[in-house]
Design a protein around this motif. Structure first.
Motif, PDB file in Angstrom:
ATOM      1  N   GLU A 139       0.416  -1.241  -0.079  1.00 32.09           N
ATOM      2  CA  GLU A 139       0.068   0.000   0.283  1.00 32.09           C
ATOM      3  C   GLU A 139       1.143   0.959  -0.132  1.00 32.09           C
ATOM      4  O   GLU A 139       0.196   2.391  -0.383  1.00 32.09           O
ATOM      5  CB  GLU A 139      -1.091  -0.173   1.514  1.00 32.09           C
ATOM      6  CG  GLU A 139      -2.262  -1.294   0.877  1.00 32.09           C
ATOM      7  CD  GLU A 139      -2.682  -1.286   2.265  1.00 32.09           C
ATOM      8  OE1 GLU A 139      -3.035  -0.377   3.381  1.00 32.09           O
ATOM      9  OE2 GLU A 139      -3.698  -1.826   2.092  1.00 32.09           O
ATOM     10  N   VAL A 140       1.404   1.027   0.511  1.00 37.46           N
ATOM     11  CA  VAL A 140       3.136   2.167   0.753  1.00 37.46           C
ATOM     12  C   VAL A 140       3.563   2.657  -0.511  1.00 37.46           C
ATOM     13  O   VAL A 140       3.646   3.670  -1.117  1.00 37.46           O
ATOM     14  CB  VAL A 140       4.326   1.699   1.756  1.00 37.46           C
ATOM     15  CG1 VAL A 140       4.940   3.363   2.254  1.00 37.46           C
ATOM     16  CG2 VAL A 140       3.524   2.255   3.031  1.00 37.46           C
ATOM     17  N   ILE A 141       3.629   0.954  -1.269  1.00 38.77           N
ATOM     18  CA  ILE A 141       4.499   1.733  -2.040  1.00 38.77           C
ATOM     19  C   ILE A 141       3.472   1.996  -3.039  1.00 38.77           C
ATOM     20  O   ILE A 141       3.959   2.955  -4.271  1.00 38.77           O
ATOM     21  CB  ILE A 141       4.810   0.638  -2.903  1.00 38.77           C
ATOM     22  CG1 ILE A 141       6.311   0.111  -2.150  1.00 38.77           C
ATOM     23  CG2 ILE A 141       5.451   0.115  -4.436  1.00 38.77           C
ATOM     24  CD1 ILE A 141       6.704  -1.480  -2.149  1.00 38.77           C
ATOM     25  N   PHE A 147       6.509   7.834 -10.581  1.00 42.36           N
ATOM     26  CA  PHE A 147       7.140   7.103 -10.699  1.00 42.36           C
ATOM     27  C   PHE A 147       8.376   7.730  -9.853  1.00 42.36           C
ATOM     28  O   PHE A 147       9.088   6.357  -8.986  1.00 42.36           O
ATOM     29  CB  PHE A 147       7.628   6.621 -12.116  1.00 42.36           C
ATOM     30  CG  PHE A 147       9.061   5.831 -12.078  1.00 42.36           C
ATOM     31  CD1 PHE A 147       9.020   4.404 -11.697  1.00 42.36           C
ATOM     32  CD2 PHE A 147      10.835   6.478 -12.405  1.00 42.36           C
ATOM     33  CE1 PHE A 147       9.582   3.522 -12.117  1.00 42.36           C
ATOM     34  CE2 PHE A 147      11.468   5.316 -12.333  1.00 42.36           C
ATOM     35  CZ  PHE A 147      11.297   3.649 -11.982  1.00 42.36           C
ATOM     36  N   GLY A 148       8.337   8.646  -9.285  1.00 41.90           N
ATOM     37  CA  GLY A 148       9.774   9.023  -8.411  1.00 41.90           C
ATOM     38  C   GLY A 148       9.695   8.599  -7.145  1.00 41.90           C
ATOM     39  O   GLY A 148      10.814   8.507  -6.445  1.00 41.90           O
ATOM     40  N   ASP A 149       8.057   8.803  -7.062  1.00 36.76           N
ATOM     41  CA  ASP A 149       7.909   8.689  -5.446  1.00 36.76           C
ATOM     42  C   ASP A 149       7.537   7.389  -5.327  1.00 36.76           C
ATOM     43  O   ASP A 149       8.418   6.939  -3.944  1.00 36.76           O
ATOM     44  CB  ASP A 149       6.067   9.176  -5.314  1.00 36.76           C
ATOM     45  CG  ASP A 149       5.838   9.703  -4.035  1.00 36.76           C
ATOM     46  OD1 ASP A 149       6.949   9.552  -3.106  1.00 36.76           O
ATOM     47  OD2 ASP A 149       4.764   9.176  -4.092  1.00 36.76           O
ATOM     48  N   PHE A 150       6.992   6.801  -6.133  1.00 39.74           N
ATOM     49  CA  PHE A 150       7.579   5.438  -5.567  1.00 39.74           C
ATOM     50  C   PHE A 150       8.918   4.037  -5.480  1.00 39.74           C
ATOM     51  O   PHE A 150       8.913   3.545  -4.552  1.00 39.74           O
ATOM     52  CB  PHE A 150       7.419   4.529  -7.334  1.00 39.74           C
ATOM     53  CG  PHE A 150       7.491   3.186  -7.339  1.00 39.74           C
ATOM     54  CD1 PHE A 150       6.675   2.209  -6.167  1.00 39.74           C
ATOM     55  CD2 PHE A 150       8.702   1.998  -8.158  1.00 39.74           C
ATOM     56  CE1 PHE A 150       6.060   0.494  -6.692  1.00 39.74           C
ATOM     57  CE2 PHE A 150       8.177   1.381  -8.246  1.00 39.74           C
ATOM     58  CZ  PHE A 150       7.178   0.534  -7.375  1.00 39.74           C
ATOM     59  N   SER A 155      12.763   2.974  -1.996  1.00 42.25           N
ATOM     60  CA  SER A 155      14.097   3.141  -1.265  1.00 42.25           C
ATOM     61  C   SER A 155      14.314   3.336   0.112  1.00 42.25           C
ATOM     62  O   SER A 155      14.599   2.664   1.493  1.00 42.25           O
ATOM     63  CB  SER A 155      14.782   4.354  -1.766  1.00 42.25           C
ATOM     64  OG  SER A 155      16.073   4.362  -0.687  1.00 42.25           O
ATOM     65  N   ALA A 156      13.005   4.002   1.444  1.00 41.34           N
ATOM     66  CA  ALA A 156      12.490   4.411   2.430  1.00 41.34           C
ATOM     67  C   ALA A 156      12.301   2.949   3.017  1.00 41.34           C
ATOM     68  O   ALA A 156      13.117   2.604   4.423  1.00 41.34           O
ATOM     69  CB  ALA A 156      11.370   5.178   2.299  1.00 41.34           C
TER      70      ALA A 156
END
Length: 435
Positions: A139-141, A147-150, A155-156
């Protein structure tokens, strides 16, 4: 250490012999008297041998007591040192136990934290796998805007999972370090416990040694007391025998004295007898008789001179010792090779033709008592050197001017001053005149 068997047998024999010889002051023959004298001398030699052995053993005991005292001091020092060491060890054990408890609490805290973090990480992984749970990685992903936010979200999430895993590893390392420290403290604690056990054994041994030393000291002191008592009894017996020996010697002298002529008997019948028994001791006093015929006035003058201790016989007595000044003090000595106090007095009077006892106790009753203010050269002076007042432990011959000559224990035969110092302090005022 020399051991000896000295009992009351000698004392008993001496006592019986003294009683036997004291039954009669007059023997039937000179041979019997001489036999008695020989037996007395033999018994005195035996007593002196026992005295010497007793004194030797007393000296050995004193040496042993000195060594034992040194040993007791060493044992006391060892006990004090080990008691201090025990106190320090018990304190270290207490501190180590406290440290072990603290480390156990620290380990428990680390283990609890590790378990909590591991549970969170495990929950995240399960949620990721099952696509559910409180934290849904998908859900977070998939909730990313672009895409950048993805990419950033992926990474986080990776950083979070990597951080949790790294933290768990670090905590595991910390736990291992704490356990290693705990093992080290436990090893130290075990070492201290072993040391404490060893110290307990040492302290028991030291206390046992203390008790043994105290028992040994009691036995030595008891033996010393027994020997001292025996020595005193032997000295008394020897003194009694010496007095008896003097009596027998005087009896022999009297028995060997030639019978006086009839004219002498008549002359002497008016004179008082010189033989006098004082306090159970036979005392025979004699002076050289003049062979010349003197008139009554000369005879009277001579008697006055004798009463003033100025006759030729008394002069010889007074001067007899000066040629032997420095002769060493010898217990029981009666000759110029060695004198004791009473032996010298008896010898000196013998040089002037007088026969008197050779013990201080017997001399204290010889002749007549005079006051010190009336003392004359040739009188006997007595000193309390062995006990309380009236013990008459020492005797000498008064020379006049507060001087006397005698065999002194420290200087041998010597002239001493009785007006100051030791002799003044111990002079008891007892003066006897041989008359």
């Amino acid at each position: 250490m020399k051991k000896m068997v000295v009992g009351m047998t000698t004392v008993a024999v001496v006592g019986i012999s003294s009683a036997f010889f004291g039954i009669s002051a007059h023997a039937n023959t000179v041979d019997e008297l001489e036999d008695r004298q020989t037996e007395i001398e033999s018994e005195r030699l035996d007593i002196k041998a026992d005295l010497s052995e007793a004194e030797s053993e007393i000296a050995d005991i004193l040496f042993e007591l000195e060594e034992l005292n040194e040993e007791m001091n060493r044992v006391d020092d060892a006990l004090e040192h080990n008691t201090t060491k025990m106190d320090e060890t018990e304190e270290s054990i207490e501190k180590s136990e406290e440290k072990v408890t603290s480390l156990e609490e620290e380990i428990d805290t680390l283990e609890e934290t590790i378990e909590q973090r591991f549970a969170i990480l495990e929950e995240r992984i399960v949620s990721y796998q099952k696509n559910g749970g409180n934290i849904n990685y998908l859900e977070v992903i998939f909730g990313s805007q672009n895409f950048g936010d993805f990419v950033n979200r992926v990474s986080a999430i990776n950083k979070i999972t990597d951080s949790d895993a790294s933290l768990i590893e670090q905590q595991e390392e910390d736990k291992q370090k704490v356990k290693a420290k705990q093992d080290e403290v436990l090893d130290k604690l075990e070492e201290l416990e072993n040391m404490k056990a060893d110290l307990d054994e040492i302290l028991v041994l030291i206390e046992d040694q203390q008790q043994q030393n105290e028992e040994s000291e009691e036995k030595l002191l008891a033996r010393q007391d027994d020997l001292t008592t025996l020595k005193e009894e032997l000295e008394i017996e020897d003194s009694d025998l010496a007095a008896l020996e003097g009596e027998v010697s005087e009896s022999i002298t009297a028995a060997n004295r030639p019978e006086p002529s009839s004219s002498q008997n008549v002359a002497q019948s008016s004179e008082p007898e010189l033989d006098d028994e004082v306090e159970g001791n036979l005392t025979t006093l004699s002076s050289e008789e003049s062979n010349s015929n003197n008139d009554s006035s000369n005879s009277s003058n001579n008697n006055n001179n004798d009463n003033n201790n100025s006759g030729s016989g008394m002069s010889t007595v007074i001067n007899a010792g000066f040629d032997h000044i420095g002769v060493p003090y010898t217990w029981g000595g009666k000759t110029p090779s060695g004198f004791d106090c009473s032996g010298f007095v008896s010898w000196a009077f013998a040089q002037g033709g007088y026969s008197i006892p050779s013990t201080t106790g017997a001399l204290a009753g010889t002749g007549s008592k005079v006051s010190y203010s009336n003392a004359q050269p040739g009188d006997l002076v007595f000193f309390d050197t062995t006990g309380g007042p009236g013990t008459n432990g020492h005797v000498g011959i008064y020379l006049g001017g507060g001087q006397f000559i005698g065999a002194q224990n420290s200087t041998g035969l010597d002239v001493a001053d009785m007006t100051s110092g030791y002799w003044k302090d111990n002079f008891n005022g007892h003066v006897r005149r041989v008359n």
